[in-house]
Write a protein that holds these residues in place. Sequence first.
Motif, PDB file in Angstrom:
ATOM      1  N   LEU A  24       0.817  -1.212   0.000  1.00  0.00           N
ATOM      2  CA  LEU A  24       0.000   0.000   0.000  1.00  0.00           C
ATOM      3  C   LEU A  24       0.850   1.261   0.000  1.00  0.00           C
ATOM      4  N   GLY A  25       2.151   1.096   0.044  1.00  0.00           N
ATOM      5  CA  GLY A  25       3.057   2.236   0.043  1.00  0.00           C
ATOM      6  C   GLY A  25       3.381   2.693  -1.368  1.00  0.00           C
ATOM      7  N   ALA A  26       4.503   3.356  -1.488  1.00  0.00           N
ATOM      8  CA  ALA A  26       4.930   3.926  -2.769  1.00  0.00           C
ATOM      9  C   ALA A  26       5.192   2.832  -3.794  1.00  0.00           C
ATOM     10  N   THR A  27       4.855   3.141  -5.048  1.00  0.00           N
ATOM     11  CA  THR A  27       5.130   2.233  -6.160  1.00  0.00           C
ATOM     12  C   THR A  27       5.808   3.006  -7.277  1.00  0.00           C
ATOM     13  N   ASP A  28       6.466   2.276  -8.155  1.00  0.00           N
ATOM     14  CA  ASP A  28       7.069   2.924  -9.319  1.00  0.00           C
ATOM     15  C   ASP A  28       6.057   2.964 -10.464  1.00  0.00           C
ATOM     16  N   GLN A  29       6.474   3.425 -11.620  1.00  0.00           N
ATOM     17  CA  GLN A  29       5.560   3.603 -12.750  1.00  0.00           C
ATOM     18  C   GLN A  29       5.014   2.283 -13.282  1.00  0.00           C
ATOM     19  N   HIS A  30       5.629   1.168 -12.883  1.00  0.00           N
ATOM     20  CA  HIS A  30       5.171  -0.146 -13.340  1.00  0.00           C
ATOM     21  C   HIS A  30       4.349  -0.868 -12.279  1.00  0.00           C
ATOM     22  N   GLY A  31       4.138  -0.231 -11.135  1.00  0.00           N
ATOM     23  CA  GLY A  31       3.316  -0.808 -10.080  1.00  0.00           C
ATOM     24  C   GLY A  31       4.069  -1.618  -9.039  1.00  0.00           C
ATOM     25  N   TYR A  32       5.390  -1.673  -9.149  1.00  0.00           N
ATOM     26  CA  TYR A  32       6.184  -2.407  -8.171  1.00  0.00           C
ATOM     27  C   TYR A  32       6.400  -1.539  -6.934  1.00  0.00           C
ATOM     28  N   GLY A  33       6.314  -2.175  -5.760  1.00  0.00           N
ATOM     29  CA  GLY A  33       6.526  -1.457  -4.513  1.00  0.00           C
ATOM     30  C   GLY A  33       7.931  -0.894  -4.433  1.00  0.00           C
ATOM     31  N   ARG A  34       8.047   0.308  -3.855  1.00  0.00           N
ATOM     32  CA  ARG A  34       9.343   0.971  -3.680  1.00  0.00           C
ATOM     33  C   ARG A  34       9.548   1.242  -2.201  1.00  0.00           C
ATOM     34  N   ILE A  35      10.793   1.123  -1.766  1.00  0.00           N
ATOM     35  CA  ILE A  35      11.126   1.390  -0.374  1.00  0.00           C
ATOM     36  C   ILE A  35      12.573   1.872  -0.321  1.00  0.00           C
ATOM     37  N   PHE A  36      12.876   2.675   0.677  1.00  0.00           N
ATOM     38  CA  PHE A  36      14.250   3.100   0.893  1.00  0.00           C
ATOM     39  C   PHE A  36      14.873   2.202   1.948  1.00  0.00           C
ATOM     40  N   ARG A  42      14.820   0.914  -3.451  1.00  0.00           N
ATOM     41  CA  ARG A  42      14.849  -0.467  -3.927  1.00  0.00           C
ATOM     42  C   ARG A  42      13.445  -0.889  -4.322  1.00  0.00           C
ATOM     43  N   ARG A  43      13.348  -1.823  -5.229  1.00  0.00           N
ATOM     44  CA  ARG A  43      12.064  -2.466  -5.507  1.00  0.00           C
ATOM     45  C   ARG A  43      11.807  -3.417  -4.347  1.00  0.00           C
ATOM     46  N   LEU A  44      10.649  -3.263  -3.755  1.00  0.00           N
ATOM     47  CA  LEU A  44      10.362  -3.960  -2.513  1.00  0.00           C
ATOM     48  C   LEU A  44      10.325  -5.472  -2.662  1.00  0.00           C
ATOM     49  N   HIS A  45       9.764  -5.984  -3.748  1.00  0.00           N
ATOM     50  CA  HIS A  45       9.701  -7.443  -3.883  1.00  0.00           C
ATOM     51  C   HIS A  45      11.086  -8.065  -3.901  1.00  0.00           C
ATOM     52  N   ARG A  46      12.063  -7.357  -4.444  1.00  0.00           N
ATOM     53  CA  ARG A  46      13.438  -7.865  -4.462  1.00  0.00           C
ATOM     54  C   ARG A  46      14.032  -7.870  -3.059  1.00  0.00           C
ATOM     55  N   ALA A  47      13.762  -6.793  -2.318  1.00  0.00           N
ATOM     56  CA  ALA A  47      14.263  -6.707  -0.947  1.00  0.00           C
ATOM     57  C   ALA A  47      13.641  -7.786  -0.063  1.00  0.00           C
TER      58      ALA A  47
END
Length: 151
Positions: A24-36, A42-47
């Motif tokens: 539910l947080g920030a996402t990039d232009q492709h809909g992937y979760g973003r987190i610092f 970083r892309r959240l799913h990778r983290a």
Amino acid sequence: MRSLMDRVLENVAIVPIAGCWIWLGATDQHGYGRIFLNGRPRRLHRAVYQEVKGAAKNSVCHTCDTPCCVNPYHLYDGTHHQNMQDREQRGRANKAIGKRNGRAKYTEEQINLMRQMRGSGISLKEIAAHFGKRNTGYFSLVINKKIRSSG
């Protein structure tokens, strides 16, 4: 300091039947979760994958077709080729060809006209001139169905 998984679990909506953890947080232009993490985006799913399963050797791919899903059990380590095959098999490939492509130069009706003109013996040069162009290369590709074979 909160752990990565604490941060994730505070910001997801769990879809009961599918099992997706929708970020539910920030996402990039492709809909992937973003987190610092450590000051770096970083892309959240990778983290999440790295946190739960260890470092991926390849791409971190989704089994659920949901970019914002961060459920580690919906993520797998796959090659780029595997990811592209998966995308194609599940019908997620963006096949923006013909009229579905917003940058298409000609309509399907115009393409059909080009092919009819060529079929009746009109030269590529004349067809290009009919459409206000001089270069015949594009028209040859379209008429011979090298591009724009279907709409």
